[in-house]
Design an enzyme around this catalytic site. Structure first.
Site, PDB file in Angstrom:
ATOM      1  N   ARG A 162      61.995 -23.116  14.198  1.00  0.00           N
ATOM      2  CA  ARG A 162      62.418 -21.731  14.428  1.00  0.00           C
ATOM      3  C   ARG A 162      62.321 -20.860  13.171  1.00  0.00           C
ATOM      4  O   ARG A 162      63.024 -19.852  13.050  1.00  0.00           O
ATOM      5  CB  ARG A 162      63.833 -21.671  15.013  1.00  0.00           C
ATOM      6  CG  ARG A 162      63.940 -22.370  16.372  1.00  0.00           C
ATOM      7  CD  ARG A 162      65.318 -22.199  16.975  1.00  0.00           C
ATOM      8  NE  ARG A 162      65.379 -22.833  18.289  1.00  0.00           N
ATOM      9  CZ  ARG A 162      65.713 -24.091  18.505  1.00  0.00           C
ATOM     10  NH1 ARG A 162      66.020 -24.866  17.464  1.00  0.00           N
ATOM     11  NH2 ARG A 162      65.757 -24.591  19.721  1.00  0.00           N
TER      12      ARG A 162
ATOM     13  N   LYS B 270      53.583  -9.474  11.025  1.00  0.00           N
ATOM     14  CA  LYS B 270      53.095  -9.820  12.354  1.00  0.00           C
ATOM     15  C   LYS B 270      52.312 -11.121  12.278  1.00  0.00           C
ATOM     16  O   LYS B 270      51.500 -11.318  11.374  1.00  0.00           O
ATOM     17  CB  LYS B 270      52.168  -8.726  12.897  1.00  0.00           C
ATOM     18  CG  LYS B 270      52.863  -7.578  13.583  1.00  0.00           C
ATOM     19  CD  LYS B 270      51.810  -6.691  14.233  1.00  0.00           C
ATOM     20  CE  LYS B 270      52.418  -5.526  14.940  1.00  0.00           C
ATOM     21  NZ  LYS B 270      51.378  -4.673  15.584  1.00  0.00           N
TER      22      LYS B 270
ATOM     23  N   GLU C 143      40.084  -0.723   7.857  1.00  0.00           N
ATOM     24  CA  GLU C 143      41.536  -0.626   7.914  1.00  0.00           C
ATOM     25  C   GLU C 143      42.078   0.303   6.815  1.00  0.00           C
ATOM     26  O   GLU C 143      43.094   0.973   7.006  1.00  0.00           O
ATOM     27  CB  GLU C 143      42.171  -2.015   7.777  1.00  0.00           C
ATOM     28  CG  GLU C 143      41.956  -2.923   8.980  1.00  0.00           C
ATOM     29  CD  GLU C 143      42.833  -2.568  10.174  1.00  0.00           C
ATOM     30  OE1 GLU C 143      43.636  -1.609  10.074  1.00  0.00           O
ATOM     31  OE2 GLU C 143      42.709  -3.245  11.207  1.00  0.00           O
TER      32      GLU C 143
ATOM     33  N   LYS D 296      51.300   0.942   4.813  1.00  0.00           N
ATOM     34  CA  LYS D 296      51.864  -0.046   5.726  1.00  0.00           C
ATOM     35  C   LYS D 296      53.283  -0.423   5.314  1.00  0.00           C
ATOM     36  O   LYS D 296      54.152  -0.623   6.175  1.00  0.00           O
ATOM     37  CB  LYS D 296      50.985  -1.293   5.772  1.00  0.00           C
ATOM     38  CG  LYS D 296      51.353  -2.237   6.905  1.00  0.00           C
ATOM     39  CD  LYS D 296      50.237  -3.169   7.285  1.00  0.00           C
ATOM     40  CE  LYS D 296      50.586  -3.985   8.519  1.00  0.00           C
ATOM     41  NZ  LYS D 296      49.484  -4.880   8.943  1.00  0.00           N
TER      42      LYS D 296
ATOM     43  N   GLU E  82      57.897  -2.924  15.592  1.00  0.00           N
ATOM     44  CA  GLU E  82      57.021  -2.045  16.372  1.00  0.00           C
ATOM     45  C   GLU E  82      57.747  -1.407  17.551  1.00  0.00           C
ATOM     46  O   GLU E  82      57.241  -1.338  18.667  1.00  0.00           O
ATOM     47  CB  GLU E  82      55.786  -2.820  16.869  1.00  0.00           C
ATOM     48  CG  GLU E  82      54.613  -1.911  17.194  1.00  0.00           C
ATOM     49  CD  GLU E  82      53.335  -2.677  17.459  1.00  0.00           C
ATOM     50  OE1 GLU E  82      52.316  -2.308  16.866  1.00  0.00           O
ATOM     51  OE2 GLU E  82      53.354  -3.636  18.249  1.00  0.00           O
TER      52      GLU E  82
ATOM     53  N   ARG F  15      55.705   2.107  13.960  1.00  0.00           N
ATOM     54  CA  ARG F  15      54.724   1.090  13.569  1.00  0.00           C
ATOM     55  C   ARG F  15      53.496   1.091  14.483  1.00  0.00           C
ATOM     56  O   ARG F  15      52.416   0.656  14.084  1.00  0.00           O
ATOM     57  CB  ARG F  15      55.371  -0.302  13.546  1.00  0.00           C
ATOM     58  CG  ARG F  15      54.401  -1.366  13.061  1.00  0.00           C
ATOM     59  CD  ARG F  15      55.082  -2.649  12.666  1.00  0.00           C
ATOM     60  NE  ARG F  15      54.108  -3.614  12.171  1.00  0.00           N
ATOM     61  CZ  ARG F  15      54.416  -4.740  11.571  1.00  0.00           C
ATOM     62  NH1 ARG F  15      55.668  -5.065  11.366  1.00  0.00           N
ATOM     63  NH2 ARG F  15      53.469  -5.560  11.152  1.00  0.00           N
TER      64      ARG F  15
ATOM     65  N   ASN G 211      48.175   1.083  14.759  1.00  0.00           N
ATOM     66  CA  ASN G 211      47.169   0.624  15.716  1.00  0.00           C
ATOM     67  C   ASN G 211      46.144   1.703  16.052  1.00  0.00           C
ATOM     68  O   ASN G 211      45.434   1.579  17.053  1.00  0.00           O
ATOM     69  CB  ASN G 211      47.850   0.147  17.004  1.00  0.00           C
ATOM     70  CG  ASN G 211      48.517  -1.197  16.828  1.00  0.00           C
ATOM     71  OD1 ASN G 211      47.973  -2.093  16.203  1.00  0.00           O
ATOM     72  ND2 ASN G 211      49.721  -1.336  17.356  1.00  0.00           N
TER      73      ASN G 211
ATOM     74  N   HIS H 141      40.302  -3.858  20.041  1.00  0.00           N
ATOM     75  CA  HIS H 141      40.675  -5.153  20.608  1.00  0.00           C
ATOM     76  C   HIS H 141      39.937  -5.415  21.914  1.00  0.00           C
ATOM     77  O   HIS H 141      39.601  -6.566  22.228  1.00  0.00           O
ATOM     78  CB  HIS H 141      42.182  -5.217  20.835  1.00  0.00           C
ATOM     79  CG  HIS H 141      42.976  -5.365  19.574  1.00  0.00           C
ATOM     80  ND1 HIS H 141      44.325  -5.140  19.506  1.00  0.00           N
ATOM     81  CD2 HIS H 141      42.607  -5.727  18.313  1.00  0.00           C
ATOM     82  CE1 HIS H 141      44.759  -5.349  18.273  1.00  0.00           C
ATOM     83  NE2 HIS H 141      43.719  -5.711  17.531  1.00  0.00           N
TER      84      HIS H 141
END
Length: 365
Positions: free
Chosen positions: A128, A150, A192, A234, A244, A248, A252, A259
């Site tokens: 965990r 992420k 990016e 960022k 997010e 945030r 994207n 994607h």
């Protein structure tokens, strides 16, 4: 004076804090890997996840880890997006289990964005959550994948749909590793960086426009500067919104279409190349929905870096299906990040299918 200051960027490490719930630093500079032992306090073992091309560097890192009194556990994973699968993650967990990996031990992600995504996910799920250190070796990893907390893997339904938020202990962005990076991969990482220019820091755009050739030189002061600027963008966003839930999502920009391309192309496209086309698509969509028109500037900047700005026709239905399962979607409602102005992104949920088809027609013309 500015030129003299830029000359020092990359020679002296720049520490960029990620605050809030994340609370770690991204360090950008040269010859940083020697600092890894500083982040191994209390660990008995350190699992070093790496790809085959980085085996030699991984072995050298293992020596440094061992010299710090920590047992290195070298774990080779597939290259690029092939690393990001549940099966590969499970194999890593089996490796940790066989070694008796405990909660005080550390996972190290050594490689590009795919490896750091995988390493973060492996660390997040094992017991965990154990510590993870990221050593990104690509520009894309440094300015995007390895920072922000992420983690995730790909599944048949789409990219990064399985994962967790798990901030690293530190991200060491060693610019010297970029000198052996293929030029196409360096350019892909710049997509990016350019994205951060459009959503937050217009100075990035101005500096790339002034000297795009220097931006493509791995050891240039300009590349070090704009990479640090992108990381700061960022950091500011993630500090405010780790999970997010709001702002945030702006990171994207261009990614919904990107994607979708990656999924339709079975992940054969570089992520940065797909993001470049995705930003052109988003620029067209912004114009079509009555927002700022940045199509010309977007295309000009990306083409000056050798990045793609078009996609082939005849694939809209597959792309639309992929966009419908984007992480930003809410139920049947698709949401897109568009620009009200440069530096002013907005989350938009009233885009029509007709507008999507028109934007696609523009991108595929």
């Amino acid at each position: 004076m500015v030129d003299e200051l830029l000359a020092h960027v990359g020679e002296r490490p720049v520490r960029i804090p990620f605050g809030g719930a994340a609370d770690y630093d991204a360090v950008i500079g040269r010859d940083l890997w020697s600092h890894v032992p500083e982040y191994l306090t209390g660990a008995a073992q350190a699992a070093i996840l790496h790809t085959a091309p980085l085996a030699e560097r991984a072995a050298a890192l293992a020596v440094a880890v061992a010299d710090a009194g920590v047992r290195p556990l070298l774990t080779e994973v597939p290259d690029a997006e092939a690393a990001k699968s549940v099966e590969v993650a499970a194999a890593c967990w089996d490796h940790l289990g066989a070694a008796g990996f405990t909660r005080t031990d550390v996972v190290i992600g050594l490689g590009g964005g795919a490896v750091t995504d995988l390493a973060g996910f492996v660390a997040a799920a094992w017991l965990r959550g154990v510590r993870v250190i990221h050593l990104p070796t690509s520009l894309l990893g440094m300015v995007d994948a390895a920072i922000g907390g992420k983690t995730g893997v790909n599944v048949a339904a789409g990219k990064n749909l399985v994962g967790a938020f798990h901030p690293p202990a530190v991200v060491l962005c060693d610019l010297s590793t970029l000198e052996s990076l293929p030029s196409a991969d360096l350019a892909a990482g710049l997509a990016e960086v350019v994205k951060c220019g459009f959503i937050a820091d217009a100075e990035i755009l101005r500096r790339v426009e002034a000297d795009p050739k220097a931006a493509l030189v791995a050891d240039s002061a300009l590349l070090a500067d704009i990479a640090a600027r992108a990381i700061r963008v960022k950091a500011e966003v993630v500090t405010e919104d780790l999970r997010e839930s709001g702002r945030r999502a702006f990171l994207n920009y261009g990614h919904t279409f990107a994607h979708a391309i990656e999924k339709v192309e079975n992940y054969r496209w570089r992520h940065g190349d797909a993001v470049a086309v995705g930003m052109v698509f988003a620029a067209h969509l912004g114009r079509l929905t009555g927002r700022v028109d940045v199509v010309g500037r977007t295309v000009a900047i990306l083409e000056s870096l050798g990045l793609p700005t078009h996609y082939e026709a005849g694939k809209f239905d597959g792309l639309l299906a992929a966009m419908r399962v984007d992480k930003k979607s809410v139920g049947a409602t698709m949401r897109f990040v568009l620009l009200d102005a440069i530096g002013r992104p907005a989350l938009v949920d009233d885009v029509t299918e007709e507008q999507l088809r028109t934007a696609y027609a523009e991108v595929s013309a």
